[in-house]
Design an enzyme around this catalytic site. Structure first.
Site, PDB file in Angstrom:
ATOM      1  CB  THR A 243      -0.907   0.028   1.248  1.00 49.13           C
ATOM      2  OG1 THR A 243      -1.748   1.182   1.181  1.00 49.13           O
ATOM      3  CG2 THR A 243      -0.113   0.102   2.533  1.00 49.13           C
ATOM      4  CE  LYS A 246      -2.538  -0.472   5.906  1.00 38.81           C
ATOM      5  NZ  LYS A 246      -3.725   0.223   6.413  1.00 38.81           N
TER       6      LYS A 246
HETATM    7  N1  PMP Z   1      -3.640  -5.659   3.478  1.00 31.94           N
HETATM    8  C1  PMP Z   1      -3.561  -5.575   4.823  1.00 31.94           C
HETATM    9  C2  PMP Z   1      -2.822  -6.645   5.545  1.00 31.94           C
HETATM   10  C3  PMP Z   1      -4.137  -4.499   5.511  1.00 31.94           C
HETATM   11  O1  PMP Z   1      -4.057  -4.428   6.840  1.00 31.94           O
HETATM   12  C4  PMP Z   1      -4.808  -3.490   4.775  1.00 31.94           C
HETATM   13  C5  PMP Z   1      -5.457  -2.267   5.417  1.00 31.94           C
HETATM   14  N2  PMP Z   1      -5.502  -2.164   6.731  1.00 31.94           N
HETATM   15  C6  PMP Z   1      -4.873  -3.623   3.383  1.00 31.94           C
HETATM   16  C7  PMP Z   1      -4.282  -4.710   2.771  1.00 31.94           C
HETATM   17  C8  PMP Z   1      -5.575  -2.591   2.573  1.00 31.94           C
HETATM   18  O2  PMP Z   1      -4.721  -1.514   2.330  1.00 31.94           O
HETATM   19  P1  PMP Z   1      -5.331  -0.060   2.061  1.00 31.94           P
HETATM   20  O3  PMP Z   1      -5.572   0.558   3.387  1.00 31.94           O
HETATM   21  O4  PMP Z   1      -4.311   0.622   1.238  1.00 31.94           O
HETATM   22  O5  PMP Z   1      -6.614  -0.273   1.309  1.00 31.94           O
END
Ligand code: PMP
Length: 405
Positions: A243, A246
């Site tokens: 992502t 984060k």
């Molecule tokens: N994969 C994991 C392990 C996550 O924890 C998250 C979001 N918390 C995502 C994918 C999704 O990422 P995004 O917040 O960019 O949609």
């Protein structure tokens, strides 16, 4: 039919369980992270302890500068889907940067990490003839939804257990395609997958590996390439997903892999094809963030983050507050009750100016409710002391020690 009454009855049930979500209404102020203005109940200014802007890059001056420049030069939106007029130069530069970060031939952007998992896994499962997806039991909702949508054969293997994975793989047709899907850092417990062992097993059975590095990219490895980089395993993992929202502090998701794999997802994934591309300013900000985290500034930020994480853990230990001990930057304090978890969070916000969201079911299993702290390089030693003083005071006041023993 009274639809509102139908909606209300389910919402009331959530409230009764203590699982109704209330959002903190914050105003992040430039340069002030981890401080934020609070527009909801409680203190006017709070210290944020649960953000996934793990390194504060969402407030980094160079990232903001790159976004401003792109906004001034390119305007607000991308102008279309990637296929129809929406591919901007900034997207292509960012994809190159991501491929380089993870040591892969190519990368592909999505509007979020959620969409990247959903789109890539559903496409692999649906398009590879006779495919089975083998999913770690603790995989994120976005992976589970993607696998569900693929409507292919699936097997769930015990969390972080390569032996169970091997048993499941041994049952399958050796000549059919297989995808082993897992994460590196699991965000709720903060534990880390044995990637090398999982790759060993997957290779023995001719399976491809799909690794979600959402909570690790930017944070681990000499250049921020994640746990796979730190452990020298990037070339053994078939697909690395991540992502931009984060550690990189912006928004968006991506996959990286071989040129053929990325071209395959680009050509068949509806979650990539039929949606407007990210704004060029977002792509430019993410590129600046990744470049910074690849270099010396990244090394320093990661070291400072780890130091603050260790200080928080040591202070919690001294105060006798139970937390999960794990080898990552995530510090979960176990409350094990949804009502107490929310109550603690409310009191911290109202009386102590500390914001930490309660983590309840269905994000974590019932009975494992927790407060999940994510110290950043910008949290000071005084912030840590204040947090642990507050928890210590509340823990005894609320008789939580007895309740969670
Ligand atoms: N994969 C994991 C392990 C996550 O924890 C998250 C979001 N918390 C995502 C994918 C999704 O990422 P995004 O917040 O960019 O949609």
């Amino acid at each position: 039919m009274d639809y509102d009454a139908l909606f209300r009855s389910q919402l009331d049930a959530l409230r009764d369980e203590g699982n109704y979500r209330v959002f903190a209404e914050l105003e992040r102020s430039r340069g002030a992270y981890p401080r934020a203005k609070n527009h909801g109940a409680g203190a006017d200014e709070v210290t944020v302890w649960c953000s996934n802007d793990y390194l504060g890059m969402g407030q980094n001056a160079e990232v903001l500068g790159a976004m401003h420049t792109a906004l001034d030069e390119c305007g607000a939106g991308a102008g279309g889907t990637r296929n129809i007029s929406g591919t901007n130069h900034a997207h292509v530069l960012l994809e190159r940067e991501l491929a380089d970060l993870h040591g892969k031939d190519a990368a592909l952007l999505f509007t979020s990490g959620y969409v990247s998992n959903w789109a890539a896994l559903s496409t692999l499962g649906a398009r590879l003839p006779g495919c089975t997806i083998l999913s770690d039991a603790y995989n994120h909702a976005s992976m589970i939804e993607g696998i569900r949508h693929a409507r292919c054969d699936k097997r769930i293997w015990a969390h972080n257990d390569p032996r169970d994975l091997e048993r499941k793989l041994a049952d399958l047709d050796p000549d059919a395609p297989k995808v082993v899907a897992f994460e590196s850092v699991y965000s709720m417990d903060g534990d880390i997958a044995p990637i090398a062992e999982i790759c060993d097993v997957a290779e023995r059975y001719g399976a491809m590996t799909y690794l979600d590095e959402v909570h690790a990219a930017g944070l681990y490895g000499q250049r921020g390439g994640g746990i796979a980089e730190r452990e020298g395993l990037m070339d053994r993992v078939t697909l690395i997903e991540g992502t931009l929202g984060k550690a990189f502090g912006v928004v968006g998701g991506y996959i990286t892999g071989s040129a053929e794999l990325v071209d395959f997802i680009r050509s068949f994934a509806s979650g990539f094809i039929f949606t407007t591309a990210l704004p060029p300013s977002v792509a430019a900000g993410a590129t600046a963030s990744i470049k910074l985290l690849k270099g010396e500034e990244g090394v320093a930020l990661r070291a400072r983050q780890r130091a603050q994480v260790e200080k928080l853990r040591a202070a919690l230990d001294r105060a006798g507050i139970p937390h999960l001990d794990n080898p990552s930057h995530i510090v979960p304090v176990m409350v094990k009750d949804p009502v107490k978890c929310k109550m603690l969070s409310d009191i911290l916000m109202e009386d102590w100016g500390i914001y930490v969201q309660p983590i309840n079911y269905p994000t974590v299993p019932k009975g494992t409710e927790r407060l999940r702290f994510t110290p950043s390089p910008l949290h000071t030693d005084a912030d840590i002391e204040h947090l642990v003083d507050a928890l210590h005071a509340l823990w005894s006041q609320c008789a939580l020690a007895r309740a969670v023993a």
